[in-house]
Design a protein around this motif. Structure first.
Motif, PDB file in Angstrom:
ATOM      1  N   ASN A 176       0.696  -1.143   0.168  1.00 40.49           N
ATOM      2  CA  ASN A 176       0.007  -0.086  -0.064  1.00 40.49           C
ATOM      3  C   ASN A 176       0.793   1.171  -0.094  1.00 40.49           C
ATOM      4  O   ASN A 176       0.464   2.229  -0.637  1.00 40.49           O
ATOM      5  N   ARG A 177       1.798   1.160   0.849  1.00 39.51           N
ATOM      6  CA  ARG A 177       2.949   2.356   0.719  1.00 39.51           C
ATOM      7  C   ARG A 177       3.345   2.646  -0.641  1.00 39.51           C
ATOM      8  O   ARG A 177       3.662   3.979  -0.940  1.00 39.51           O
ATOM      9  N   ILE A 178       3.850   1.586  -1.203  1.00 41.52           N
ATOM     10  CA  ILE A 178       4.596   1.777  -2.555  1.00 41.52           C
ATOM     11  C   ILE A 178       3.679   2.033  -3.330  1.00 41.52           C
ATOM     12  O   ILE A 178       3.662   3.161  -4.459  1.00 41.52           O
ATOM     13  N   PHE A 179       2.373   1.562  -3.511  1.00 41.56           N
ATOM     14  CA  PHE A 179       1.444   1.995  -4.370  1.00 41.56           C
ATOM     15  C   PHE A 179       0.785   3.415  -4.342  1.00 41.56           C
ATOM     16  O   PHE A 179       0.525   4.272  -5.128  1.00 41.56           O
ATOM     17  N   ALA A 180       0.768   3.688  -3.075  1.00 43.24           N
ATOM     18  CA  ALA A 180       0.211   5.254  -2.661  1.00 43.24           C
ATOM     19  C   ALA A 180       1.076   6.392  -3.158  1.00 43.24           C
ATOM     20  O   ALA A 180       0.700   7.184  -3.639  1.00 43.24           O
ATOM     21  N   SER A 181       2.292   5.930  -3.210  1.00 38.71           N
ATOM     22  CA  SER A 181       3.005   6.830  -3.933  1.00 38.71           C
ATOM     23  C   SER A 181       3.200   7.243  -5.362  1.00 38.71           C
ATOM     24  O   SER A 181       3.866   8.052  -6.088  1.00 38.71           O
ATOM     25  N   LEU A 182       2.738   6.110  -6.291  1.00 33.63           N
ATOM     26  CA  LEU A 182       2.636   6.188  -7.597  1.00 33.63           C
ATOM     27  C   LEU A 182       1.509   6.855  -8.536  1.00 33.63           C
ATOM     28  O   LEU A 182       1.749   7.470  -9.503  1.00 33.63           O
ATOM     29  N   PRO A 183       0.111   6.443  -8.203  1.00 36.22           N
ATOM     30  CA  PRO A 183      -0.695   6.698  -8.996  1.00 36.22           C
ATOM     31  C   PRO A 183      -0.959   8.117  -9.526  1.00 36.22           C
ATOM     32  O   PRO A 183      -1.056   8.491 -10.691  1.00 36.22           O
ATOM     33  N   LEU A 184      -0.977   8.997  -8.679  1.00 36.85           N
ATOM     34  CA  LEU A 184      -1.119  10.687  -8.584  1.00 36.85           C
ATOM     35  C   LEU A 184      -0.012  10.991  -9.424  1.00 36.85           C
ATOM     36  O   LEU A 184      -0.197  11.696 -10.465  1.00 36.85           O
ATOM     37  N   PHE A 185       1.364  10.608  -9.177  1.00 33.49           N
ATOM     38  CA  PHE A 185       2.580  11.156  -9.865  1.00 33.49           C
ATOM     39  C   PHE A 185       2.448  10.483 -11.192  1.00 33.49           C
ATOM     40  O   PHE A 185       2.713  11.295 -12.123  1.00 33.49           O
ATOM     41  N   VAL A 186       2.255   9.482 -11.642  1.00 37.68           N
ATOM     42  CA  VAL A 186       2.220   8.864 -13.001  1.00 37.68           C
ATOM     43  C   VAL A 186       1.087   9.830 -13.907  1.00 37.68           C
ATOM     44  O   VAL A 186       1.450   9.738 -15.002  1.00 37.68           O
ATOM     45  N   LEU A 187      -0.071   9.619 -13.288  1.00 37.07           N
ATOM     46  CA  LEU A 187      -1.066  10.322 -13.898  1.00 37.07           C
ATOM     47  C   LEU A 187      -0.795  11.835 -14.107  1.00 37.07           C
ATOM     48  O   LEU A 187      -0.930  12.317 -15.268  1.00 37.07           O
ATOM     49  N   GLN A 188      -0.390  12.745 -13.042  1.00 31.72           N
ATOM     50  CA  GLN A 188      -0.033  13.930 -13.417  1.00 31.72           C
ATOM     51  C   GLN A 188       0.940  14.318 -14.546  1.00 31.72           C
ATOM     52  O   GLN A 188       1.014  15.252 -14.913  1.00 31.72           O
ATOM     53  N   SER A 189       2.020  13.487 -14.384  1.00 34.51           N
ATOM     54  CA  SER A 189       3.184  13.534 -15.218  1.00 34.51           C
ATOM     55  C   SER A 189       2.785  12.921 -16.704  1.00 34.51           C
ATOM     56  O   SER A 189       3.575  13.202 -17.721  1.00 34.51           O
ATOM     57  N   GLY A 190       1.699  12.448 -16.633  1.00 39.37           N
ATOM     58  CA  GLY A 190       1.532  11.748 -18.103  1.00 39.37           C
ATOM     59  C   GLY A 190       2.328  10.680 -18.675  1.00 39.37           C
ATOM     60  O   GLY A 190       2.283  10.088 -19.686  1.00 39.37           O
ATOM     61  N   LEU A 191       3.011  10.200 -17.520  1.00 39.66           N
ATOM     62  CA  LEU A 191       3.923   8.955 -17.938  1.00 39.66           C
ATOM     63  C   LEU A 191       3.334   7.620 -18.175  1.00 39.66           C
ATOM     64  O   LEU A 191       3.759   6.694 -18.695  1.00 39.66           O
ATOM     65  N   GLY A 192       2.166   7.201 -17.530  1.00 37.61           N
ATOM     66  CA  GLY A 192       1.352   6.069 -17.753  1.00 37.61           C
ATOM     67  C   GLY A 192       0.608   5.913 -16.590  1.00 37.61           C
ATOM     68  O   GLY A 192      -0.091   6.908 -16.056  1.00 37.61           O
ATOM     69  N   GLU A 193       0.407   4.443 -16.198  1.00 33.78           N
ATOM     70  CA  GLU A 193      -0.331   4.046 -15.022  1.00 33.78           C
ATOM     71  C   GLU A 193       0.168   3.102 -14.081  1.00 33.78           C
ATOM     72  O   GLU A 193       1.140   2.207 -14.465  1.00 33.78           O
ATOM     73  N   ALA A 194      -0.064   3.154 -12.776  1.00 31.84           N
ATOM     74  CA  ALA A 194       0.352   2.327 -11.809  1.00 31.84           C
ATOM     75  C   ALA A 194      -0.788   1.423 -11.399  1.00 31.84           C
ATOM     76  O   ALA A 194      -1.919   1.800 -11.499  1.00 31.84           O
ATOM     77  N   PHE A 195      -0.544   0.219 -11.126  1.00 31.29           N
ATOM     78  CA  PHE A 195      -1.830  -0.849 -10.762  1.00 31.29           C
ATOM     79  C   PHE A 195      -1.099  -1.637  -9.531  1.00 31.29           C
ATOM     80  O   PHE A 195       0.028  -2.035  -9.313  1.00 31.29           O
ATOM     81  N   ALA A 196      -2.076  -2.078  -8.953  1.00 28.73           N
ATOM     82  CA  ALA A 196      -1.913  -2.900  -7.754  1.00 28.73           C
ATOM     83  C   ALA A 196      -2.444  -4.368  -8.182  1.00 28.73           C
ATOM     84  O   ALA A 196      -3.709  -4.544  -8.716  1.00 28.73           O
ATOM     85  N   GLU A 197      -1.604  -5.314  -8.095  1.00 26.50           N
ATOM     86  CA  GLU A 197      -1.951  -6.946  -8.389  1.00 26.50           C
ATOM     87  C   GLU A 197      -2.703  -7.001  -9.866  1.00 26.50           C
ATOM     88  O   GLU A 197      -4.007  -7.525  -9.835  1.00 26.50           O
ATOM     89  N   ALA A 198      -2.012  -6.219 -10.736  1.00 25.87           N
ATOM     90  CA  ALA A 198      -2.759  -6.452 -12.040  1.00 25.87           C
ATOM     91  C   ALA A 198      -1.989  -7.720 -12.582  1.00 25.87           C
ATOM     92  O   ALA A 198      -0.798  -8.278 -12.414  1.00 25.87           O
ATOM     93  N   GLY A 199      -2.738  -8.300 -13.700  1.00 22.22           N
ATOM     94  CA  GLY A 199      -2.340  -9.964 -14.333  1.00 22.22           C
ATOM     95  C   GLY A 199      -1.415  -9.466 -15.555  1.00 22.22           C
ATOM     96  O   GLY A 199      -1.838  -8.671 -16.434  1.00 22.22           O
ATOM     97  N   TYR A 200      -0.143  -9.964 -15.693  1.00 23.76           N
ATOM     98  CA  TYR A 200       0.457  -9.669 -16.772  1.00 23.76           C
ATOM     99  C   TYR A 200       0.914 -11.232 -17.452  1.00 23.76           C
ATOM    100  O   TYR A 200       1.510 -12.176 -16.697  1.00 23.76           O
ATOM    101  N   GLN A 201       0.510 -11.562 -18.609  1.00 19.22           N
ATOM    102  CA  GLN A 201       0.826 -12.453 -19.371  1.00 19.22           C
ATOM    103  C   GLN A 201       2.389 -12.538 -19.836  1.00 19.22           C
ATOM    104  O   GLN A 201       2.605 -11.729 -20.894  1.00 19.22           O
ATOM    105  N   LEU A 202       3.117 -13.159 -19.401  1.00 16.72           N
ATOM    106  CA  LEU A 202       4.533 -13.172 -19.724  1.00 16.72           C
ATOM    107  C   LEU A 202       4.962 -13.919 -20.723  1.00 16.72           C
ATOM    108  O   LEU A 202       6.019 -13.625 -21.178  1.00 16.72           O
ATOM    109  N   GLU A 203       4.369 -15.231 -20.975  1.00 14.65           N
ATOM    110  CA  GLU A 203       4.666 -15.820 -21.925  1.00 14.65           C
ATOM    111  C   GLU A 203       3.640 -16.854 -22.541  1.00 14.65           C
ATOM    112  O   GLU A 203       2.652 -16.856 -21.757  1.00 14.65           O
ATOM    113  N   ASP A 204       3.501 -17.276 -23.548  1.00 20.68           N
ATOM    114  CA  ASP A 204       2.658 -18.111 -24.323  1.00 20.68           C
ATOM    115  C   ASP A 204       2.731 -19.306 -24.056  1.00 20.68           C
ATOM    116  O   ASP A 204       1.647 -20.267 -23.774  1.00 20.68           O
TER     117      ASP A 204
END
Length: 194
Positions: A51-79
């Protein structure tokens, strides 16, 4: 030994489609090289650090236009073999978000991945997970160790950088301008937060 080889050769590996179709059971799962892995719920310290790590990211990345931060999102690394991982916290830049499918898991790994070590985590499993993230496109994998109150920053073809409480976590090539004091990630974990 022969029986083990035969049993492994006949094991049916799960596909991403089968994994995605699993019914909700209230547990967290990952698909690691075709095998279903059930992950126990995180302890409170794990959840607080995430929560502490996540809390520091979303507003920063949205205001800077860099992208988005996610908590526990799924990533398909390999097929093949199918691998779907769910980092505790992750960041995807805007240009990669624009190329992602609208449904299903994110393709490839996040540019920046954060994992918090739980008591049940084994060193070999953390090493495999880190290597998978980096091989699938992560520029940095940050592992937080609550027990030692240290943060390890892994990058492809480099030795990990170890940060202790007197240091500040920065990943300038991925998130220019963002920083988080390591002490803030862990302090104080032995007392309830106000």
């Amino acid at each position: 030994m022969r029986y083990l080889e035969v049993a492994m050769a006949t094991a049916t590996l799960m596909t991403v489609e089968e994994f995605a179709a699993l019914p909700e059971d209230g547990l967290m799962h990952e698909l690691v090289e075709g095998e279903l892995l059930t992950i126990p719920p995180p302890h409170s310290i794990h959840a607080r650090i995430a929560n502490r790590i996540f809390a520091s990211l979303p507003l920063f990345v949205l205001q800077s236009g860099l992208g988005e931060a996610f908590a526990e999102a799924g990533y398909q690394l390999e097929d093949d073999p199918a691998t779907v991982r769910q980092p505790d916290v992750s960041f995807l830049p805007a240009e990669r978000l624009a190329q992602q499918p609208q449904d299903g898991y994110f393709r490839g790994s996040a540019d920046l991945v954060f994992e918090i070590v739980s008591p049940s985590d084994k060193a070999a499993d953390l090493d495999l997970k880190t290597r998978q993230y980096l091989a699938a496109g992560s520029k940095a994998v940050v592992i937080a160790y609550p027990r030692t109150r240290s943060v390890w920053v892994h990058r492809l073809d480099r030795s990990p950088e170890v940060l202790t409480a007197d240091r500040t976590l920065e990943v300038r090539d991925v998130l220019p301008g963002w920083s988080l004091p390591v002490q803030q990630i862990f302090a104080p974990l032995d007392a309830p937060e106000a």
